[in-house]
Scaffold this motif. Sequence first.
Motif, PDB file in Angstrom:
ATOM      1  N   GLY A   1       0.677  -1.315  -0.023  1.00  0.00           N
ATOM      2  CA  GLY A   1       0.009  -0.087   0.011  1.00  0.00           C
ATOM      3  C   GLY A   1       0.765   1.332  -0.125  1.00  0.00           C
ATOM      4  O   GLY A   1       0.547   2.058  -0.392  1.00  0.00           O
TER       5      GLY A   1
ATOM      6  N   ARG B   1       1.200   4.224  -3.028  1.00  0.00           N
ATOM      7  CA  ARG B   1       1.014   5.504  -2.740  1.00  0.00           C
ATOM      8  C   ARG B   1       2.169   6.451  -3.216  1.00  0.00           C
ATOM      9  O   ARG B   1       2.092   7.424  -3.646  1.00  0.00           O
ATOM     10  CB  ARG B   1       0.642   5.829  -1.199  1.00  0.00           C
TER      11      ARG B   1
ATOM     12  N   GLY C   1       2.265   6.905  -6.894  1.00  0.00           N
ATOM     13  CA  GLY C   1       1.054   7.899  -6.928  1.00  0.00           C
ATOM     14  C   GLY C   1       1.565   9.245  -6.891  1.00  0.00           C
ATOM     15  O   GLY C   1       1.651   9.967  -7.830  1.00  0.00           O
TER      16      GLY C   1
ATOM     17  N   TYR D   1      -3.971   6.080  -7.227  1.00  0.00           N
ATOM     18  CA  TYR D   1      -3.158   5.212  -6.472  1.00  0.00           C
ATOM     19  C   TYR D   1      -3.147   5.807  -5.009  1.00  0.00           C
ATOM     20  O   TYR D   1      -3.121   5.401  -3.966  1.00  0.00           O
ATOM     21  CB  TYR D   1      -1.968   4.990  -6.915  1.00  0.00           C
ATOM     22  N   LEU D   2      -3.091   7.302  -4.866  1.00  0.00           N
ATOM     23  CA  LEU D   2      -3.053   7.873  -3.532  1.00  0.00           C
ATOM     24  C   LEU D   2      -4.403   7.917  -2.801  1.00  0.00           C
ATOM     25  O   LEU D   2      -4.344   7.869  -1.718  1.00  0.00           O
ATOM     26  CB  LEU D   2      -2.789   9.603  -3.940  1.00  0.00           C
TER      27      LEU D   2
END
Length: 238
Positions: A93, A97, A100, A235-236
Amino acid sequence: MTLLLVVLVLCLAGFVHGFTGFGAAMTIMALLPLLLDFDEVLFLGAFFTLPVAMLLLVRTRTHFRWCDAWPLLLGAVIGTPLGLFIAARLDRGILLRGLGIVLVVFSINELLLARIWALRVPQWSGLPIGILCGILGAAFNIGGPPALIWVYSRPWQREQATATLQMMFLFNSGLRLLLTIPTGVATPNVLLVCAVALIPFLLAVVSGIRVADAVSPKRFKQMVLIALSAMGFWYLLR
């Protein structure tokens, strides 16, 4: 169905890189995590960067200068193992991020800020920037943005800048593959994608190169950057 979508994404990535001189890995990393495991995407990004970088390097090989490019390339060699070390220990995860953030920052800078101010960096910064490229390339398969800043800050012709970028991509992706293949990441599923998609990918690269020879890539580059920034925000926020 998934295999077809993966091949289509890879062809799009090949066309983007052939057209603009960069962007294959960024396009792959922006889209394929929606379809495949993150480790598989990292391997595919490195694998398919090699042929497109080689094609463009062959076209511009007479303009490449080792004496000018060595700080960036040495940094990439140092940074790649560091990036693999980081990627192996961070939560997926966090990695997504981070991906992103890289996509958004790079795209917005190229779309907006580069028109207002051009970041200029000295020659000696090639080594630390190369290390950063190696880390980002190994962890996210996106080592291009810092290299672009350094390369286009040099008083070089476009062909020398392109050749230097492609050599950096070859160093980073090749070393990443050599270090990760023994870990078993090249699963049968990944090898099937490589076998099925390689020829269509190369045809897409050649198509991108030919279109770029006839058409200014400025507008297409803007479209690519907008799409990359949108995926970065995805993605963020996901």
